[in-house]
Design a protein around this motif. Structure first.
Motif, PDB file in Angstrom:
ATOM      1  N   PRO A  85     -10.687  28.898  12.917  1.00 31.36           N
ATOM      2  CA  PRO A  85     -10.624  30.004  12.014  1.00 31.36           C
ATOM      3  C   PRO A  85      -9.582  30.763  12.352  1.00 31.36           C
ATOM      4  CG  PRO A  85     -12.867  29.378  12.698  1.00 31.36           C
ATOM      5  CD  PRO A  85     -12.153  28.675  13.603  1.00 31.36           C
ATOM      6  N   THR A  86      -9.205  31.106  13.576  1.00 32.84           N
ATOM      7  CA  THR A  86      -8.338  31.776  13.963  1.00 32.84           C
ATOM      8  C   THR A  86      -6.859  31.361  13.749  1.00 32.84           C
ATOM      9  OG1 THR A  86      -8.363  31.280  16.174  1.00 32.84           O
ATOM     10  CG2 THR A  86     -10.050  32.998  15.612  1.00 32.84           C
ATOM     11  N   TYR A  87      -6.709  30.221  13.483  1.00 31.24           N
ATOM     12  CA  TYR A  87      -5.372  29.816  13.367  1.00 31.24           C
ATOM     13  C   TYR A  87      -4.633  30.347  12.036  1.00 31.24           C
ATOM     14  CZ  TYR A  87      -1.384  26.368  13.228  1.00 31.24           C
ATOM     15  OH  TYR A  87      -0.059  25.833  12.994  1.00 31.24           O
ATOM     16  N   MET A  88      -3.504  30.793  12.055  1.00 25.81           N
ATOM     17  CA  MET A  88      -2.775  31.198  10.836  1.00 25.81           C
ATOM     18  C   MET A  88      -1.805  30.368  10.448  1.00 25.81           C
ATOM     19  SD  MET A  88      -4.808  33.762  10.375  1.00 25.81           S
ATOM     20  CE  MET A  88      -3.818  34.589   9.151  1.00 25.81           C
ATOM     21  N   GLY A  89      -1.330  29.183  10.978  1.00 24.19           N
ATOM     22  CA  GLY A  89      -0.057  28.394  10.457  1.00 24.19           C
ATOM     23  C   GLY A  89      -0.687  27.498   9.534  1.00 24.19           C
ATOM     24  N   ALA A  90       0.318  26.530   8.942  1.00 22.42           N
ATOM     25  CA  ALA A  90       0.235  25.910   7.756  1.00 22.42           C
ATOM     26  C   ALA A  90       0.164  24.348   8.200  1.00 22.42           C
ATOM     27  CB  ALA A  90       1.482  26.028   6.855  1.00 22.42           C
ATOM     28  N   LEU A  91      -1.097  23.972   8.098  1.00 21.63           N
ATOM     29  CA  LEU A  91      -1.188  22.442   8.366  1.00 21.63           C
ATOM     30  C   LEU A  91      -2.337  22.090   7.346  1.00 21.63           C
ATOM     31  CD1 LEU A  91      -1.901  22.270  12.524  1.00 21.63           C
ATOM     32  CD2 LEU A  91      -0.054  21.604  11.103  1.00 21.63           C
ATOM     33  N   ASN A  92      -1.805  21.197   6.362  1.00 19.15           N
ATOM     34  CA  ASN A  92      -2.674  20.894   5.439  1.00 19.15           C
ATOM     35  C   ASN A  92      -3.190  19.402   5.579  1.00 19.15           C
ATOM     36  OD1 ASN A  92      -1.950  23.180   3.814  1.00 19.15           O
ATOM     37  ND2 ASN A  92       0.042  21.952   3.178  1.00 19.15           N
ATOM     38  N   ASP A  93      -4.369  19.208   5.023  1.00 21.37           N
ATOM     39  CA  ASP A  93      -5.181  18.126   5.317  1.00 21.37           C
ATOM     40  C   ASP A  93      -4.588  17.038   4.092  1.00 21.37           C
ATOM     41  OD1 ASP A  93      -7.193  19.103   6.558  1.00 21.37           O
ATOM     42  OD2 ASP A  93      -8.627  19.313   5.289  1.00 21.37           O
ATOM     43  N   LEU A  94      -4.357  15.833   4.360  1.00 18.95           N
ATOM     44  CA  LEU A  94      -3.584  15.001   3.719  1.00 18.95           C
ATOM     45  C   LEU A  94      -4.670  13.753   3.279  1.00 18.95           C
ATOM     46  CD1 LEU A  94      -0.479  14.545   5.975  1.00 18.95           C
ATOM     47  CD2 LEU A  94      -0.986  16.066   3.810  1.00 18.95           C
ATOM     48  N   SER A  95      -4.410  13.205   2.158  1.00 15.19           N
ATOM     49  CA  SER A  95      -4.943  11.988   1.665  1.00 15.19           C
ATOM     50  C   SER A  95      -3.855  10.958   1.461  1.00 15.19           C
ATOM     51  CB  SER A  95      -5.738  12.360   0.558  1.00 15.19           C
ATOM     52  OG  SER A  95      -6.931  13.269   0.717  1.00 15.19           O
ATOM     53  N   GLY A  96      -4.194   9.762   1.564  1.00  8.55           N
ATOM     54  CA  GLY A  96      -3.655   8.705   1.305  1.00  8.55           C
ATOM     55  C   GLY A  96      -3.753   7.987  -0.173  1.00  8.55           C
ATOM     56  N   GLN A  97      -2.626   7.224  -0.656  1.00  7.19           N
ATOM     57  CA  GLN A  97      -2.855   6.278  -1.719  1.00  7.19           C
ATOM     58  C   GLN A  97      -4.173   5.300  -1.578  1.00  7.19           C
ATOM     59  OE1 GLN A  97       0.727   4.583  -2.863  1.00  7.19           O
ATOM     60  NE2 GLN A  97       1.720   6.591  -3.294  1.00  7.19           N
ATOM     61  N   THR A  98      -4.833   5.079  -2.643  1.00  9.51           N
ATOM     62  CA  THR A  98      -5.877   4.090  -2.983  1.00  9.51           C
ATOM     63  C   THR A  98      -5.713   2.956  -3.777  1.00  9.51           C
ATOM     64  OG1 THR A  98      -7.043   5.211  -4.537  1.00  9.51           O
ATOM     65  CG2 THR A  98      -7.649   5.831  -2.035  1.00  9.51           C
ATOM     66  N   GLY A  99      -6.067   2.103  -3.588  1.00  9.83           N
ATOM     67  CA  GLY A  99      -5.713   0.991  -4.527  1.00  9.83           C
ATOM     68  C   GLY A  99      -6.088  -0.376  -3.840  1.00  9.83           C
ATOM     69  N   VAL A 100      -5.158  -1.639  -4.792  1.00 16.73           N
ATOM     70  CA  VAL A 100      -5.109  -2.886  -4.244  1.00 16.73           C
ATOM     71  C   VAL A 100      -4.159  -2.874  -2.974  1.00 16.73           C
ATOM     72  CG1 VAL A 100      -4.371  -5.225  -5.001  1.00 16.73           C
ATOM     73  CG2 VAL A 100      -5.956  -4.041  -6.305  1.00 16.73           C
ATOM     74  N   GLY A 101      -4.486  -3.849  -2.069  1.00 19.74           N
ATOM     75  CA  GLY A 101      -3.229  -3.840  -1.017  1.00 19.74           C
ATOM     76  C   GLY A 101      -2.633  -4.901  -1.250  1.00 19.74           C
ATOM     77  N   ASP A 102      -1.851  -5.551   0.090  1.00 16.11           N
ATOM     78  CA  ASP A 102      -1.185  -6.742  -0.135  1.00 16.11           C
ATOM     79  C   ASP A 102      -2.014  -7.852  -0.008  1.00 16.11           C
ATOM     80  OD1 ASP A 102       1.080  -5.217  -0.072  1.00 16.11           O
ATOM     81  OD2 ASP A 102       1.182  -5.254   2.153  1.00 16.11           O
ATOM     82  N   ILE A 103      -2.159  -8.656  -1.203  1.00 12.98           N
ATOM     83  CA  ILE A 103      -3.074 -10.084  -1.543  1.00 12.98           C
ATOM     84  C   ILE A 103      -2.344 -11.057  -0.582  1.00 12.98           C
ATOM     85  CG2 ILE A 103      -3.788 -11.469  -3.109  1.00 12.98           C
ATOM     86  CD1 ILE A 103      -3.521  -9.309  -5.092  1.00 12.98           C
ATOM     87  N   MET A 104      -3.356 -11.997  -0.112  1.00 11.33           N
ATOM     88  CA  MET A 104      -3.009 -13.177   0.755  1.00 11.33           C
ATOM     89  C   MET A 104      -3.596 -14.345  -0.056  1.00 11.33           C
ATOM     90  SD  MET A 104      -3.926 -13.941   4.613  1.00 11.33           S
ATOM     91  CE  MET A 104      -5.647 -13.898   4.452  1.00 11.33           C
ATOM     92  N   VAL A 105      -2.805 -15.320  -0.081  1.00 15.14           N
ATOM     93  CA  VAL A 105      -3.033 -16.681  -0.833  1.00 15.14           C
ATOM     94  C   VAL A 105      -2.735 -17.636   0.149  1.00 15.14           C
ATOM     95  CG1 VAL A 105      -2.784 -15.741  -3.082  1.00 15.14           C
ATOM     96  CG2 VAL A 105      -0.958 -16.894  -2.076  1.00 15.14           C
ATOM     97  N   GLY A 106      -3.535 -18.832   0.218  1.00 15.44           N
ATOM     98  CA  GLY A 106      -3.519 -19.869   1.341  1.00 15.44           C
ATOM     99  C   GLY A 106      -4.305 -20.848   0.925  1.00 15.44           C
ATOM    100  N   GLY A 107      -4.343 -21.807   2.135  1.00 17.11           N
ATOM    101  CA  GLY A 107      -5.256 -22.984   1.936  1.00 17.11           C
ATOM    102  C   GLY A 107      -5.509 -23.479   3.259  1.00 17.11           C
ATOM    103  N   TRP A 108      -6.510 -24.340   3.649  1.00 15.62           N
ATOM    104  CA  TRP A 108      -6.928 -25.007   4.704  1.00 15.62           C
ATOM    105  C   TRP A 108      -6.997 -26.387   4.772  1.00 15.62           C
ATOM    106  CZ3 TRP A 108     -11.367 -27.235   4.679  1.00 15.62           C
ATOM    107  CH2 TRP A 108     -12.330 -27.176   3.219  1.00 15.62           C
ATOM    108  N   PHE A 109      -7.126 -27.032   5.804  1.00 15.12           N
ATOM    109  CA  PHE A 109      -7.132 -28.495   5.988  1.00 15.12           C
ATOM    110  C   PHE A 109      -8.122 -28.670   7.242  1.00 15.12           C
ATOM    111  CE2 PHE A 109      -6.076 -32.808   7.525  1.00 15.12           C
ATOM    112  CZ  PHE A 109      -6.103 -33.419   6.445  1.00 15.12           C
ATOM    113  N   GLN A 110      -8.963 -29.518   7.128  1.00 10.98           N
ATOM    114  CA  GLN A 110     -10.132 -29.790   8.092  1.00 10.98           C
ATOM    115  C   GLN A 110      -9.480 -30.875   8.882  1.00 10.98           C
ATOM    116  OE1 GLN A 110     -14.238 -30.434   7.645  1.00 10.98           O
ATOM    117  NE2 GLN A 110     -14.284 -28.469   8.749  1.00 10.98           N
ATOM    118  N   VAL A 111      -9.378 -30.985  10.228  1.00  9.99           N
ATOM    119  CA  VAL A 111      -8.697 -31.881  11.107  1.00  9.99           C
ATOM    120  C   VAL A 111      -9.567 -32.738  12.014  1.00  9.99           C
ATOM    121  CG1 VAL A 111      -6.499 -31.053  10.932  1.00  9.99           C
ATOM    122  CG2 VAL A 111      -7.989 -30.367  12.770  1.00  9.99           C
ATOM    123  N   VAL A 112     -10.630 -31.710  12.232  1.00 12.69           N
ATOM    124  CA  VAL A 112     -11.936 -32.619  12.911  1.00 12.69           C
ATOM    125  C   VAL A 112     -13.385 -32.025  12.276  1.00 12.69           C
ATOM    126  CG1 VAL A 112     -13.141 -32.547  15.386  1.00 12.69           C
ATOM    127  CG2 VAL A 112     -10.709 -32.540  15.290  1.00 12.69           C
TER     128      VAL A 112
END
Length: 321
Positions: free
Chosen positions: A121-148
């Motif tokens: 409460p005694t701090y008089m400086g300027a430090l603002n809380d921050l929020s980041g962007q929201t939404g879909v991130g980096d999508i991953m597509v792939g496949g798998w093959f069973q060897v055993v």
């Protein structure tokens, strides 16, 4: 340094999704098809499996390049008590083409990312809380093959492509904490295996190596080419079967990323490591036709370097159609 921390956190979450987000159908071994199902599981041919994961974490400390933990308010105890918060979801869809071959897609979603300064409460400086962007991130597509595949051992190999579908770091403003994506594409190759140790114990192991492509960023009209270090992701889980409907497990994940390059020059102290431990509990609901599994756990970043110490709750829901 903030950009590297964001990428590492995103990578760890994605690896947790890969490791846990498989396994829906019945198999020759009841442990591999248990409430905390094995990492080599997939729906029966012609069926679709869906996994939804949610993770909510917070951080009030970080690990330096020597692995020593520091509180974020170190040397500023009388000014603020900063803390990061982040929550993410991920949807994984998997379709089995044949007994040995399947395809999958993972869609991450950033629910929230925040920095709260918790100023005195005694701090008089300027430090603002921050929020980041929201939404879909980096999508991953792939496949798998069973060897055993046998009643005691199953081994899969996989490949994946990470698309730059999320927002890029240079698309954020100075008032935003972060983007939803990394702004570049990646390719990865991995292997996963389930070992039946005894009638009650299952050991699941997985690993992936990710090659990151270059990203072209422009910050305040300054253009730069950034190549993030390639990543090695390793994970394992020891599962104990309490019954056909209840299992306990302990996950151990390890992430290591190389130094990043800016305009072809390596940047010091940009490599990162993390060791994550997650005790888990899983329940298999056999009272309906959905063949549903529910899991929960608490993720603890036990050790690391050049990374924020994110800890928090994780939940998962697994259904086969």
């Amino acid at each position: 340094m903030v950009m590297e921390l964001r990428r590492a956190v995103s990578g760890m979450f994605m690896f947790a999704t890969i490791l846990v987000g498989t396994g829906f159908c019945q198999n020759e071994n009841d442990l591999i098809s248990g409430p905390l199902s094995g990492v080599t599981f997939a729906p029966e041919p012609g069926h679709l499996g869906l996994t939804v994961q949610y993770i909510s974490t917070s951080s009030t400390s970080s690990f330096d390049s020597d692995g020593k933990e520091h509180d974020l308010n170190e040397y500023n105890e009388r000014i603020a008590d900063p803390g990061y918060k982040r929550s993410m979801s991920a949807l994984r869809g998997e379709y089995t083409i044949s007994k040995n071959l399947g395809l999958f897609v993972i869609i991450p979603f950033v629910n929230s990312q925040e920095l709260e300064w918790n100023l005195e409460p005694t701090y008089m400086g300027a430090l603002n809380d921050l929020s980041g962007q929201t939404g879909v991130g980096d999508i991953m597509v792939g496949g798998w093959f069973q060897v055993v595949k046998s009643s005691q051992l199953a081994v899969n190999i996989s490949g994946a492509y990470y698309m730059a579908t999320g927002s890029s770091p240079d698309e954020t403003t100075t008032a935003e904490l972060g983007s939803t994506g990394n702004g570049h594409t990646s390719t990865g190759a991995g292997i996963s295996a389930d070992f039946v140790v005894s009638s009650k114990i299952l050991l699941s192991l997985g690993g992936e190596y990710v090659l990151n492509q270059e990203a072209d960023y422009s910050f305040d009209d300054v253009a730069m080419t950034v190549e993030y270090g390639n990543e090695m992701l390793l994970g394992g889980r020891l599962t104990y079967s309490m019954s056909n409907n209840l299992s306990l497990g302990m996950n151990a994940d390890y992430l290591a990323s190389d130094k990043m390059k800016v305009d072809g020059q390596e940047s010091d102290d940009t490599e990162a490591t993390a060791v994550i431990l997650t005790p888990m509990i899983g329940h298999h609901d056999t009272t309906n036709k959905l063949n549903m599994r529910i899991s929960g756990g608490y993720q603890l970043t036990y050790a690391g370097s050049n990374i924020l110490k994110y800890d928090g709750l994780r939940f998962g829901l697994y259904i086969i159609f």
